[in-house]
Design a protein around this motif. Structure first.
Motif, PDB file in Angstrom:
ATOM      1  N   SER A  44       0.818  -1.208   0.000  1.00  9.53           N
ATOM      2  CA  SER A  44       0.000   0.000   0.000  1.00  9.53           C
ATOM      3  C   SER A  44       0.856   1.265   0.000  1.00  9.53           C
ATOM      4  CB  SER A  44      -0.929  -0.015   1.210  1.00  9.53           C
ATOM      5  OG  SER A  44      -1.813   1.082   1.175  1.00  9.53           O
ATOM      6  N   ILE A  45       1.849   1.332   0.878  1.00 10.25           N
ATOM      7  CA  ILE A  45       2.722   2.514   0.939  1.00 10.25           C
ATOM      8  C   ILE A  45       3.538   2.655  -0.332  1.00 10.25           C
ATOM      9  CG2 ILE A  45       4.671   3.548   2.169  1.00 10.25           C
ATOM     10  CD1 ILE A  45       3.590   2.245   4.728  1.00 10.25           C
ATOM     11  N   TYR A  46       4.037   1.539  -0.855  1.00 13.21           N
ATOM     12  CA  TYR A  46       4.784   1.546  -2.113  1.00 13.21           C
ATOM     13  C   TYR A  46       3.908   2.101  -3.229  1.00 13.21           C
ATOM     14  CZ  TYR A  46       7.845  -0.422  -5.801  1.00 13.21           C
ATOM     15  OH  TYR A  46       8.669  -0.607  -6.877  1.00 13.21           O
ATOM     16  N   SER A  47       2.630   1.681  -3.275  1.00 13.59           N
ATOM     17  CA  SER A  47       1.717   2.151  -4.314  1.00 13.59           C
ATOM     18  C   SER A  47       1.487   3.656  -4.217  1.00 13.59           C
ATOM     19  CB  SER A  47       0.379   1.412  -4.209  1.00 13.59           C
ATOM     20  OG  SER A  47       0.541   0.024  -4.396  1.00 13.59           O
ATOM     21  N   ILE A  48       1.301   4.145  -2.979  1.00  9.01           N
ATOM     22  CA  ILE A  48       1.065   5.575  -2.793  1.00  9.01           C
ATOM     23  C   ILE A  48       2.291   6.388  -3.207  1.00  9.01           C
ATOM     24  CG2 ILE A  48       0.660   7.373  -1.062  1.00  9.01           C
ATOM     25  CD1 ILE A  48      -1.060   5.357   0.457  1.00  9.01           C
ATOM     26  N   LEU A  49       3.473   5.967  -2.775  1.00  5.74           N
ATOM     27  CA  LEU A  49       4.699   6.700  -3.089  1.00  5.74           C
ATOM     28  C   LEU A  49       4.989   6.706  -4.584  1.00  5.74           C
ATOM     29  CD1 LEU A  49       7.045   5.521  -0.176  1.00  5.74           C
ATOM     30  CD2 LEU A  49       5.878   7.715  -0.407  1.00  5.74           C
ATOM     31  N   ALA A  50       4.648   5.619  -5.265  1.00  7.56           N
ATOM     32  CA  ALA A  50       4.923   5.534  -6.699  1.00  7.56           C
ATOM     33  C   ALA A  50       3.874   6.274  -7.526  1.00  7.56           C
ATOM     34  CB  ALA A  50       4.991   4.069  -7.134  1.00  7.56           C
ATOM     35  N   ALA A  51       2.602   6.154  -7.149  1.00  8.08           N
ATOM     36  CA  ALA A  51       1.524   6.693  -7.980  1.00  8.08           C
ATOM     37  C   ALA A  51       1.340   8.199  -7.809  1.00  8.08           C
ATOM     38  CB  ALA A  51       0.219   5.972  -7.658  1.00  8.08           C
ATOM     39  N   PHE A  52       1.520   8.700  -6.605  1.00  9.14           N
ATOM     40  CA  PHE A  52       1.250  10.111  -6.333  1.00  9.14           C
ATOM     41  C   PHE A  52       2.070  11.063  -7.214  1.00  9.14           C
ATOM     42  CE2 PHE A  52      -1.006  12.789  -3.298  1.00  9.14           C
ATOM     43  CZ  PHE A  52      -2.024  11.925  -2.912  1.00  9.14           C
ATOM     44  N   PRO A  53       3.388  10.937  -7.256  1.00  5.81           N
ATOM     45  CA  PRO A  53       4.171  11.895  -8.063  1.00  5.81           C
ATOM     46  C   PRO A  53       3.862  11.805  -9.549  1.00  5.81           C
ATOM     47  CG  PRO A  53       5.568  10.696  -6.512  1.00  5.81           C
ATOM     48  CD  PRO A  53       4.263  10.004  -6.526  1.00  5.81           C
ATOM     49  N   PHE A  54       3.630  10.604 -10.080  1.00  4.78           N
ATOM     50  CA  PHE A  54       3.393  10.459 -11.514  1.00  4.78           C
ATOM     51  C   PHE A  54       2.104  11.151 -11.937  1.00  4.78           C
ATOM     52  CE2 PHE A  54       6.633   7.183 -11.315  1.00  4.78           C
ATOM     53  CZ  PHE A  54       7.251   7.300 -12.553  1.00  4.78           C
ATOM     54  N   ALA A  55       1.063  11.039 -11.130  1.00  8.21           N
ATOM     55  CA  ALA A  55      -0.204  11.699 -11.467  1.00  8.21           C
ATOM     56  C   ALA A  55      -0.043  13.214 -11.472  1.00  8.21           C
ATOM     57  CB  ALA A  55      -1.285  11.273 -10.479  1.00  8.21           C
ATOM     58  N   ILE A  56       0.692  13.735 -10.507  1.00 10.36           N
ATOM     59  CA  ILE A  56       0.909  15.186 -10.429  1.00 10.36           C
ATOM     60  C   ILE A  56       1.743  15.666 -11.615  1.00 10.36           C
ATOM     61  CG2 ILE A  56       1.981  17.034  -9.072  1.00 10.36           C
ATOM     62  CD1 ILE A  56       1.338  15.321  -6.572  1.00 10.36           C
ATOM     63  N   LEU A  57       2.823  14.944 -11.919  1.00 11.47           N
ATOM     64  CA  LEU A  57       3.686  15.325 -13.035  1.00 11.47           C
ATOM     65  C   LEU A  57       2.951  15.250 -14.361  1.00 11.47           C
ATOM     66  CD1 LEU A  57       6.999  13.509 -11.978  1.00 11.47           C
ATOM     67  CD2 LEU A  57       6.543  15.965 -11.927  1.00 11.47           C
ATOM     68  N   LEU A  58       2.128  14.207 -14.531  1.00 17.19           N
ATOM     69  CA  LEU A  58       1.368  14.084 -15.775  1.00 17.19           C
ATOM     70  C   LEU A  58       0.382  15.229 -15.930  1.00 17.19           C
ATOM     71  CD1 LEU A  58       0.566  12.473 -18.304  1.00 17.19           C
ATOM     72  CD2 LEU A  58      -1.027  11.172 -16.877  1.00 17.19           C
ATOM     73  N   ALA A  59      -0.292  15.591 -14.851  1.00 16.63           N
ATOM     74  CA  ALA A  59      -1.261  16.686 -14.914  1.00 16.63           C
ATOM     75  C   ALA A  59      -0.573  18.007 -15.250  1.00 16.63           C
ATOM     76  CB  ALA A  59      -2.002  16.797 -13.581  1.00 16.63           C
ATOM     77  N   ILE A  60       0.554  18.270 -14.607  1.00 18.29           N
ATOM     78  CA  ILE A  60       1.283  19.512 -14.888  1.00 18.29           C
ATOM     79  C   ILE A  60       1.806  19.507 -16.316  1.00 18.29           C
ATOM     80  CG2 ILE A  60       3.352  20.832 -14.296  1.00 18.29           C
ATOM     81  CD1 ILE A  60       2.918  20.026 -11.395  1.00 18.29           C
ATOM     82  N   GLY A  61       2.306  18.361 -16.783  1.00 12.62           N
ATOM     83  CA  GLY A  61       2.810  18.265 -18.154  1.00 12.62           C
ATOM     84  C   GLY A  61       1.718  18.524 -19.180  1.00 12.62           C
ATOM     85  N   MET A  62       0.527  17.936 -18.970  1.00 10.61           N
ATOM     86  CA  MET A  62      -0.573  18.164 -19.904  1.00 10.61           C
ATOM     87  C   MET A  62      -1.054  19.612 -19.839  1.00 10.61           C
ATOM     88  SD  MET A  62      -2.927  14.712 -20.014  1.00 10.61           S
ATOM     89  CE  MET A  62      -3.214  14.607 -18.252  1.00 10.61           C
ATOM     90  N   ASN A  63      -1.011  20.202 -18.659  1.00 15.24           N
ATOM     91  CA  ASN A  63      -1.438  21.594 -18.510  1.00 15.24           C
ATOM     92  C   ASN A  63      -0.510  22.548 -19.249  1.00 15.24           C
ATOM     93  OD1 ASN A  63      -3.250  23.555 -17.107  1.00 15.24           O
ATOM     94  ND2 ASN A  63      -1.331  24.207 -16.157  1.00 15.24           N
TER      95      ASN A  63
END
Length: 245
Positions: free
Chosen positions: A24-43
């Motif tokens: 669970s912690i591994y999933s949160i640490l891995a998924a959180f930054p990628f979603a933020i970076l993808l959103a900023i990149g698309m923006n």
């Protein structure tokens, strides 16, 4: 109480809790930054067509069912004909059954989840970015701010409340790792690293028709999730101004 005692004194108790928390912690640490970076990149994309194209290809995997996803992974990592297995062999990997490797289970689970859910998770950050006042960007350009400075001083502070809220909500599910995907990926060889609370409840409580035992474990799981969510929410209140309540 006898069911709680039976669970707490089980020889597999600490390994099950450890596997659940680690995944669970591994999933949160891995998924959180990628979603933020993808959103900023698309923006930051100037072309609306390019933005929609990237969003489509990153959002589409979310609609793949868990059964199909695990089947795809099994085919790709097949010891004989798997595409990714052949690629790993080119890099010097021995070519053994990846799905039978206990050390590979967590990485397969987490990064396949990142690929599948990053596009979906990024939508919430895109919505938060769209609410930022456009005049802030215009003022930053007049002041000579670079693109990276605008991201650091405008985008990230603008979506910080969304990040905190989603983090608090994720902490409320930290003990509730998805059953279906873990169960489909399990086999006797990786069971030591893949047995989590939900699969343990299924094997011990439901298959053996011990419903009281499975209910006790479910209650324990819910209480831990509630305590974690309340604790993180309290920390968020003390550190900043954003919290669930």
């Amino acid at each position: 109480m006898k069911h709680f005692i039976a669970f707490f004194t089980s020889p597999n108790f600490w390994s099950i809790i450890g596997n659940t928390l680690t995944i669970s912690i591994y999933s949160i640490l891995a998924a959180f930054p990628f979603a933020i970076l993808l959103a900023i990149g698309m923006n930051e994309l100037a072309s609306a067509r390019a933005r929609k194209t990237v969003q489509f290809f990153t959002y589409a995997p979310y609609f793949i069912s868990t059964v199909v996803l695990v089947s795809m992974m099994m085919q790709m990592f097949d010891p004989r004909i798997g595409i990714l297995t052949k690629f790993l062999k080119m890099l010097g990997y021995s070519g053994d059954n990846v799905f039978g490797s206990p050390s590979a289970f967590r990485h397969l689970y987490v990064w396949s989840g990142v690929w599948q859910q990053t596009g979906y998770n990024a939508i919430m950050y895109l919505a938060a970015l769209s609410a930022i006042n456009i005049e802030l960007y215009d003022a930053a350009k007049v002041d000579g701010c670079s693109k990276w400075q605008r991201i650091w001083h405008i985008d990230l502070p603008g979506i910080r409340p969304t990040i905190i809220i989603l983090l608090i909500l994720n902490m409320g599910y930290i003990m509730s790792v998805g059953f279906e995907k873990v169960y489909l990926m399990q086999n006797p060889m990786n069971l030591g690293n893949s047995e989590i609370i939900s699969t343990y409840v299924y094997r011990i409580g439901l298959i053996n028709s011990n419903f009281s035992f499975s209910t006790a474990i479910g209650l324990f799981n819910s209480v831990i999730n509630l305590v974690l969510m309340l604790s993180v929410n309290k920390i968020a209140q003390k550190v900043g101004e954003t919290s669930l309540w």
